[in-house]
Write a protein that holds these residues in place. Sequence first.
Motif, mmCIF file in Angstrom:
data_model
loop_
_atom_site.group_PDB
_atom_site.id
_atom_site.type_symbol
_atom_site.label_atom_id
_atom_site.label_comp_id
_atom_site.label_asym_id
_atom_site.label_seq_id
_atom_site.Cartn_x
_atom_site.Cartn_y
_atom_site.Cartn_z
ATOM 1 N N THR A 64 -56.553 40.867 -19.843
ATOM 2 C CA THR A 64 -57.864 40.376 -20.277
ATOM 3 C C THR A 64 -58.843 41.511 -20.566
ATOM 4 O OG1 THR A 64 -58.699 40.217 -18.010
ATOM 5 C CG2 THR A 64 -57.549 38.283 -18.903
ATOM 6 N N ARG A 65 -58.459 42.744 -20.209
ATOM 7 C CA ARG A 65 -59.334 43.922 -20.339
ATOM 8 C C ARG A 65 -60.601 43.795 -19.489
ATOM 9 N NH1 ARG A 65 -57.901 46.681 -25.404
ATOM 10 N NH2 ARG A 65 -56.378 45.426 -26.538
ATOM 11 N N SER A 66 -60.515 43.004 -18.452
ATOM 12 C CA SER A 66 -61.659 42.809 -17.566
ATOM 13 C C SER A 66 -61.704 43.905 -16.514
ATOM 14 C CB SER A 66 -61.561 41.440 -16.885
ATOM 15 O OG SER A 66 -62.564 41.314 -15.887
ATOM 16 N N ARG A 67 -62.917 44.312 -16.158
ATOM 17 C CA ARG A 67 -63.077 45.280 -15.073
ATOM 18 C C ARG A 67 -63.234 44.579 -13.732
ATOM 19 N NH1 ARG A 67 -67.252 49.883 -17.480
ATOM 20 N NH2 ARG A 67 -65.959 50.513 -19.266
ATOM 21 N N LEU A 68 -63.402 43.282 -13.779
ATOM 22 C CA LEU A 68 -63.623 42.512 -12.564
ATOM 23 C C LEU A 68 -62.343 41.829 -12.119
ATOM 24 C CD1 LEU A 68 -67.022 40.844 -13.516
ATOM 25 C CD2 LEU A 68 -66.667 42.950 -12.211
ATOM 26 N N GLY A 69 -62.218 41.641 -10.830
ATOM 27 C CA GLY A 69 -61.088 40.902 -10.304
ATOM 28 C C GLY A 69 -61.283 39.411 -10.494
ATOM 29 N N CYS A 70 -60.373 38.632 -9.944
ATOM 30 C CA CYS A 70 -60.459 37.182 -10.101
ATOM 31 C C CYS A 70 -59.976 36.527 -8.816
ATOM 32 C CB CYS A 70 -59.598 36.724 -11.286
ATOM 33 S SG CYS A 70 -57.854 37.111 -11.100
ATOM 34 N N PRO A 71 -60.359 35.269 -8.589
ATOM 35 C CA PRO A 71 -59.915 34.567 -7.385
ATOM 36 C C PRO A 71 -58.402 34.370 -7.370
ATOM 37 C CG PRO A 71 -61.789 33.457 -8.399
ATOM 38 C CD PRO A 71 -61.327 34.482 -9.379
ATOM 39 N N ARG A 72 -57.875 34.181 -6.172
ATOM 40 C CA ARG A 72 -56.431 33.981 -6.017
ATOM 41 C C ARG A 72 -55.981 32.695 -6.710
ATOM 42 N NH1 ARG A 72 -52.105 32.468 -6.057
ATOM 43 N NH2 ARG A 72 -50.457 32.519 -4.491
ATOM 44 N N TYR A 73 -56.792 31.658 -6.670
ATOM 45 C CA TYR A 73 -56.459 30.381 -7.319
ATOM 46 C C TYR A 73 -57.540 30.044 -8.338
ATOM 47 C CZ TYR A 73 -53.484 29.972 -3.176
ATOM 48 O OH TYR A 73 -52.562 30.208 -2.183
ATOM 49 N N GLY A 74 -57.149 29.363 -9.403
ATOM 50 C CA GLY A 74 -58.147 28.941 -10.376
ATOM 51 C C GLY A 74 -57.585 28.778 -11.774
ATOM 52 N N ALA A 75 -58.412 28.209 -12.664
ATOM 53 C CA ALA A 75 -57.998 27.929 -14.039
ATOM 54 C C ALA A 75 -57.768 29.189 -14.853
ATOM 55 C CB ALA A 75 -59.062 27.061 -14.722
ATOM 56 N N GLN A 83 -48.729 27.654 -15.490
ATOM 57 C CA GLN A 83 -48.863 26.211 -15.669
ATOM 58 C C GLN A 83 -50.011 25.606 -14.878
ATOM 59 O OE1 GLN A 83 -44.781 24.938 -14.773
ATOM 60 N NE2 GLN A 83 -44.520 24.422 -16.926
ATOM 61 N N GLY A 84 -50.437 26.305 -13.849
ATOM 62 C CA GLY A 84 -51.502 25.749 -13.028
ATOM 63 C C GLY A 84 -52.353 26.831 -12.401
ATOM 64 N N ALA A 85 -53.058 26.446 -11.345
ATOM 65 C CA ALA A 85 -54.008 27.349 -10.702
ATOM 66 C C ALA A 85 -53.339 28.341 -9.765
ATOM 67 C CB ALA A 85 -55.045 26.532 -9.923
ATOM 68 N N ASP A 86 -52.046 28.176 -9.490
ATOM 69 C CA ASP A 86 -51.336 29.047 -8.575
ATOM 70 C C ASP A 86 -50.118 29.656 -9.273
ATOM 71 O OD1 ASP A 86 -50.091 30.358 -6.530
ATOM 72 O OD2 ASP A 86 -49.556 28.553 -5.391
ATOM 73 N N PRO A 87 -50.146 30.942 -9.609
ATOM 74 C CA PRO A 87 -49.012 31.566 -10.298
ATOM 75 C C PRO A 87 -47.709 31.492 -9.510
ATOM 76 C CG PRO A 87 -50.939 32.984 -10.364
ATOM 77 C CD PRO A 87 -51.265 31.870 -9.424
ATOM 78 N N GLY A 88 -47.805 31.446 -8.189
ATOM 79 C CA GLY A 88 -46.616 31.453 -7.360
ATOM 80 C C GLY A 88 -45.678 30.289 -7.608
ATOM 81 N N THR A 89 -46.225 29.159 -8.075
ATOM 82 C CA THR A 89 -45.388 27.977 -8.293
ATOM 83 C C THR A 89 -44.525 28.095 -9.544
ATOM 84 O OG1 THR A 89 -47.154 26.861 -9.533
ATOM 85 C CG2 THR A 89 -47.087 26.500 -7.158
ATOM 86 N N ASP A 90 -44.808 29.075 -10.388
ATOM 87 C CA ASP A 90 -44.063 29.216 -11.647
ATOM 88 C C ASP A 90 -42.978 30.286 -11.577
ATOM 89 O OD1 ASP A 90 -45.574 27.278 -12.972
ATOM 90 O OD2 ASP A 90 -47.119 28.726 -13.489
ATOM 91 N N LEU A 91 -42.727 30.823 -10.397
ATOM 92 C CA LEU A 91 -41.793 31.942 -10.275
ATOM 93 C C LEU A 91 -40.419 31.528 -9.761
ATOM 94 C CD1 LEU A 91 -44.242 34.587 -8.757
ATOM 95 C CD2 LEU A 91 -43.608 34.265 -11.157
ATOM 96 N N ARG A 92 -40.129 30.237 -9.809
ATOM 97 C CA ARG A 92 -38.820 29.781 -9.338
ATOM 98 C C ARG A 92 -37.716 30.384 -10.193
ATOM 99 N NH1 ARG A 92 -41.872 25.254 -10.150
ATOM 100 N NH2 ARG A 92 -42.836 24.313 -8.318
ATOM 101 N N GLY A 93 -36.727 30.950 -9.524
ATOM 102 C CA GLY A 93 -35.603 31.529 -10.257
ATOM 103 C C GLY A 93 -35.771 33.000 -10.583
ATOM 104 N N THR A 94 -37.004 33.481 -10.582
ATOM 105 C CA THR A 94 -37.234 34.909 -10.866
ATOM 106 C C THR A 94 -38.010 35.590 -9.754
ATOM 107 O OG1 THR A 94 -39.336 34.553 -12.052
ATOM 108 C CG2 THR A 94 -37.294 34.418 -13.343
ATOM 109 N N GLY A 95 -38.709 34.833 -8.918
ATOM 110 C CA GLY A 95 -39.429 35.399 -7.791
ATOM 111 C C GLY A 95 -40.364 36.525 -8.197
#
Length: 270
Positions: A64-75, A83-95
Motif C-alpha cells: 500500500t506504500r503506507s508509512r502507518l501500520g494497521c490493526p490485526r483484524y479489519g477490512a 477473503q475476510g478480516a483475518d488473513p490467518g483463515t486463508d492460509l490453509r494448505g500453505t501456512g
Amino acid sequence: QKKVRATVRRQGLAALLRFLFGPPRLQPQLQGERELALAMAQCGLDDNERVHMRILQTIYKKLTRSRLGCPRYGAHWEELGFQGADPGTDLRGTGMLGLMQILYFVMDSQTLPLAREIFQLSQHETQARVRVAITLVLLQNFPFCIMSVNITRIVVQALREERLSRECNRRQQVIAVLNDLYAAAFLRLYRLWKWQHKTLADSGFLLKELESATKKKPKRLLKSLEAYVNASATADGLQRPSPPSAAGEDVAFTGVCDLRVELEGDARPI
C-alpha cells in the motif's frame, strides 16, 4: 515436522515409471531445507508470535506504500486480497510459507516493482467498447493475496512431486528456488491476465495452466523471470541487484523497531 510428507508416495506402475524416467531425487544435504519449507507450510499464523505480526505489517506497508501500520483484524486485509478480516483463515494448505513468499516478493528489490504492478492490476477496472456503442465494463480485479496463496500451493506441490529437484540440486538451494519459482509463476499469471484481458471467471483455468507449467517447465518459468528482471534493470539504468539472500539469513523488516528502549520517568515509547 511430524505432519510433513516430503514427497508424494507412488506405488505399482507409477513407482516404476518414476524410478525409470522420473526427475532426479533431491540430494541428501538439501533434504533438511526441503523439510523446513514443508514444515513452514504446516505452521499457522500465531498472534503470540511477534515476528508473524511483523510479517503482516511489512506486507501491508510495502503493497500500500503506507508509512502507518494497521490493526490485526479489519477490512483493510480484504483490500489486499484476503477473503475476510483475518488473513490467518486463508492460509490453509500453505501456512506461514504462504505469507513468507509474499514477504519475499515485496522485500526483494528485484521483485518489488513486479509485486506492486500485479497488486495494482488486482484492483484495476478497464473499459472496453463493444458493438452497438454499448460500453462494457470489464473488471480485471482479483484477490491478490488469495491468488498468491494458490501459487504457493502449486509450488509446494511441485516440490513434493520432486519436479524441482534438478534445479535445487544445481543451485544447492531449496527455499530460494521455491521463492524464485513463485515469483516466476506470478509473473506468468500477470502477463496472461493483463494482456488477454482475463477476469475472475477465468481464474480456475489459468491456475490449472499455471500448475502444469510449474511442474513440467519450471526452468522455462525461471528464465522468463530472469529475463524480466534483467530488462527492468536495463530500462532503469541500474545494475542488477545482488541475488536474494540464502535461507537462514536475517531479513530486515520495514517500519518495525526491534529494540525497546527503557526511559526514565514517564517518558516511554507507545
